[in-house]
Design a protein around this motif. Sequence first.
Motif, mmCIF file in Angstrom:
data_model
loop_
_atom_site.group_PDB
_atom_site.id
_atom_site.type_symbol
_atom_site.label_atom_id
_atom_site.label_comp_id
_atom_site.label_asym_id
_atom_site.label_seq_id
_atom_site.Cartn_x
_atom_site.Cartn_y
_atom_site.Cartn_z
ATOM 1 N N ALA A 54 3.066 -8.326 -8.246
ATOM 2 C CA ALA A 54 2.276 -7.409 -7.408
ATOM 3 C C ALA A 54 2.983 -6.071 -7.318
ATOM 4 O O ALA A 54 4.202 -6.021 -7.145
ATOM 5 C CB ALA A 54 2.119 -8.007 -6.017
ATOM 6 N N ILE A 55 2.202 -5.019 -7.463
ATOM 7 C CA ILE A 55 2.765 -3.669 -7.373
ATOM 8 C C ILE A 55 1.886 -2.837 -6.451
ATOM 9 O O ILE A 55 0.660 -2.942 -6.485
ATOM 10 C CB ILE A 55 2.852 -3.029 -8.775
ATOM 11 N N SER A 56 2.526 -2.051 -5.632
ATOM 12 C CA SER A 56 1.796 -1.139 -4.758
ATOM 13 C C SER A 56 2.321 0.272 -5.021
ATOM 14 O O SER A 56 3.523 0.438 -5.191
ATOM 15 C CB SER A 56 2.011 -1.525 -3.296
ATOM 16 N N PRO A 57 1.486 1.304 -5.070
ATOM 17 C CA PRO A 57 0.049 1.293 -4.831
ATOM 18 C C PRO A 57 -0.731 0.601 -5.948
ATOM 19 O O PRO A 57 -0.313 0.617 -7.118
ATOM 20 C CB PRO A 57 -0.320 2.765 -4.765
ATOM 21 N N ARG A 58 -1.870 0.023 -5.556
ATOM 22 C CA ARG A 58 -2.697 -0.697 -6.514
ATOM 23 C C ARG A 58 -3.713 0.243 -7.166
ATOM 24 O O ARG A 58 -3.877 1.371 -6.731
ATOM 25 C CB ARG A 58 -3.450 -1.823 -5.804
ATOM 26 N N LEU A 92 -6.815 -6.866 -8.372
ATOM 27 C CA LEU A 92 -5.913 -8.018 -8.498
ATOM 28 C C LEU A 92 -5.272 -8.054 -9.891
ATOM 29 O O LEU A 92 -5.981 -8.046 -10.895
ATOM 30 C CB LEU A 92 -6.684 -9.322 -8.247
ATOM 31 N N LEU A 93 -3.963 -8.066 -9.923
ATOM 32 C CA LEU A 93 -3.181 -8.176 -11.161
ATOM 33 C C LEU A 93 -3.384 -6.986 -12.115
ATOM 34 O O LEU A 93 -3.096 -7.065 -13.301
ATOM 35 C CB LEU A 93 -3.530 -9.494 -11.889
ATOM 36 N N ALA A 94 -3.883 -5.885 -11.599
ATOM 37 C CA ALA A 94 -4.242 -4.753 -12.462
ATOM 38 C C ALA A 94 -3.071 -4.266 -13.316
ATOM 39 O O ALA A 94 -3.250 -3.951 -14.492
ATOM 40 C CB ALA A 94 -4.782 -3.614 -11.611
ATOM 41 N N HIS A 95 -1.863 -4.213 -12.729
ATOM 42 C CA HIS A 95 -0.732 -3.672 -13.487
ATOM 43 C C HIS A 95 -0.317 -4.575 -14.638
ATOM 44 O O HIS A 95 0.313 -4.116 -15.587
ATOM 45 C CB HIS A 95 0.467 -3.437 -12.555
ATOM 46 N N ALA A 116 0.758 -12.587 -2.891
ATOM 47 C CA ALA A 116 1.812 -11.591 -3.108
ATOM 48 C C ALA A 116 1.281 -10.183 -2.845
ATOM 49 O O ALA A 116 1.934 -9.370 -2.179
ATOM 50 C CB ALA A 116 2.358 -11.703 -4.526
ATOM 51 N N GLU A 117 0.094 -9.886 -3.362
ATOM 52 C CA GLU A 117 -0.469 -8.536 -3.186
ATOM 53 C C GLU A 117 -0.806 -8.275 -1.717
ATOM 54 O O GLU A 117 -0.566 -7.186 -1.198
ATOM 55 C CB GLU A 117 -1.715 -8.358 -4.060
ATOM 56 N N LYS A 118 -1.372 -9.283 -1.070
ATOM 57 C CA LYS A 118 -1.781 -9.112 0.330
ATOM 58 C C LYS A 118 -0.557 -8.837 1.211
ATOM 59 O O LYS A 118 -0.543 -7.905 2.001
ATOM 60 C CB LYS A 118 -2.491 -10.386 0.799
ATOM 61 N N GLU A 119 0.489 -9.633 1.010
ATOM 62 C CA GLU A 119 1.671 -9.474 1.859
ATOM 63 C C GLU A 119 2.409 -8.176 1.541
ATOM 64 O O GLU A 119 2.970 -7.543 2.431
ATOM 65 C CB GLU A 119 2.606 -10.679 1.714
ATOM 66 N N LEU A 120 2.399 -7.798 0.257
ATOM 67 C CA LEU A 120 3.043 -6.528 -0.107
ATOM 68 C C LEU A 120 2.299 -5.359 0.539
ATOM 69 O O LEU A 120 2.923 -4.439 1.083
ATOM 70 C CB LEU A 120 3.079 -6.372 -1.637
ATOM 71 N N GLU A 121 0.977 -5.400 0.493
ATOM 72 C CA GLU A 121 0.185 -4.317 1.096
ATOM 73 C C GLU A 121 0.458 -4.213 2.590
ATOM 74 O O GLU A 121 0.568 -3.117 3.136
ATOM 75 C CB GLU A 121 -1.314 -4.552 0.860
#
Lengths: 572, 111
Positions: free
Chosen positions: A257-261, A153-156, A225-230
């Motif tokens: 949120a950024i993917s890939p995480r 979560l929020l790693a970037h 945001a991360e869940k929906e992006l994934e």
Amino acid sequence: MAGSPSRTRRFVLLLVLLCGFGVVLFRLVSLQVLQAAELTVKADRQHQKTVSLEGARGTIVDRHGKVLAMNMDVPSVFGVPTALDSPAQTARTLSPVLRVRASELEKKLRQDRSFVWLARKLDPEQGHRLEQMPMEGIGTVLEGRRFYPKGPLLAHVLGFAGMDGAGLEGLERRYESHLHGEKRVAVLQRDALGRIVFPKDEAAQSPASGHSLTLTIDEVIQYVAEKELEEAMNKTRAKAGTVIVLDPQTGALLALAISPRFDPNSVAALTPGRWRNRALTDAYEPGSTMKAIVAAAALEEKVMKPGTMVFGENGRMTIANTVIHDHEKLGWVTFAQVIQKSSNIGAAKTGMALGDQRLYRYLQAFGFGQRTEIDLPGEAGGLLRDPKDWGRRSLASISMGQEIGVTPMQMVSAISVLANGGILMKPYVVSEVRDAQGQLLKQIDPQVKRRVISAETARTVTSILEGVVTDGTGAKAAIPGFRVAGKTGTAQKIDPRTGTYSATQFVGSFVGFVPADNPRLAMIVVIDEPQGESFGGLVAAPVFRRVGEQVLNYLGVSSNEPVKLAMATGRR
Amino acid sequence: MKKLLAVLIGVCLVFVFVWERVDMVRLGYHIERLKHEKILLERERDELRVKVATLSAPDRIAKVAADKFGMTLPQPGQVVMVQSGPAEWSGASRQASEVRLAKADVPGGRR
């Protein structure tokens, strides 16, 4: 007369004693005077212990005080090979606890050295298991380890700290001077058994911990945001994706949120590309989302009105010996419809009506071609060439989002201008810096950069962008009960092999804000190289809707269509 | 007599000096023991803080809510904002505040 034997004996005894005392005296002088300096150093070395002390690294919390990064003292394990009887047996015993192969441990323990690290900064659980099995020749020391309890979560944004505790990426790096603890060298007195007796000086007092950071990020919004992006990434099988949620009134970053995480707790096996903050570093051609900005400039300069009629050239127009197409063959349409139907030809004509100097001036004013100055490292300024370097088609191309490189952060900042009544705010992510005792050291307030357009123009563009969602390409961004304003974008990527626009690689995006009449959220969704459907309206707009509706519920934002209840009377 | 007194005082001073040194060392050991105890307690506190933060992660809570309690996200329209009573009900011009209600909880609402 010869002396009596007793006198002789006394004399001899005296001589022996004198010699003995002489030897002692000589040794005393030798130790206390001649070798004094050298022996003092030796004694100090034996009785004193110099240790390097470092205060704990500061914590990072979200806007509600939820911990996102914190330090903890954990054991690191070392071995003394010279003190071991059976390195093989020791290695076998330690292997399952340290999660290191026994052969690898044995190799280290067989070295001809008096100290060797076996494992650094273990998990607390490993530390507890190790404490229950004391072994000869194996010791532990405590070292500070950085923990990111929420994992990816929020790693970037958070980045991470290295083995030595220094920040290497993200906020950890940007705020290193605040976060790191005080470093101090202290001298301790120890007894013959090596136990610490008492500190020699004041320096041995605990060094101060680093400052803690309070972010503008909301953990729950970030999660949504991360869940929906994934989910969108899985559905579109895209190469990468970005979602940014801003408070358009203040510029406070609510989620990124950024993917890939990636998990900042274990970055050793990852490449730098994995932790790159694409929202700030990667400039892309925005495509049609740029039309919202061009429309704002045209309305502000009064070269267009919402009702101005524009001829769509039946979907085909030649500029500088190149042909511009529209996906829908349009005849005469209003300027508002040009934006709502995302007409390239209409946008090109709008840009030409503005002229290169005015368009360039507005693009600069909206923040393109320069860093947003958000307090995160590695930000790129994007690409906005000076008009003197533009080609004959550039004016038309830039008006429809080509020949210009923007970062997602620049685009969401620019759309916030429309949301907040015409003001460019500086985006920011840290709102407070506090010391170890919780005292406020620094408060970061919202910062106005400049007014870009009038409030009236912002309202007019907002109304046009609402039409994009109600009657145009952004229908899938509609949130029931709320007025949504936004713009879709589908941009072809440059194929690095041919240097021309690719027919298969696209960037689909949606940028907008909600509720349109009193914006609480400005958001951009960028899906890079989706497979199959690639239109921004199909791949990015649904993400906007899903994130938007959950976050508005979470924030308790009132719907535009309130449900009116009959008063409860108490009778059933 | 005076000499004896002087010697006694001298001996006492020596004892006081020695006792002071010994007590200092004893206190030094005690301080170190307490420091060690403090470090252990701080470690325990930090471990608990990490555990709390890990267990309260939104994705974990969402997973537990869905898997263990069968909860789902409200569908569009299931959460509505309503004007809370007094201003409207009494007809007074007091500013209405908002309350959040799930539709299932609305009196007479769809179930």
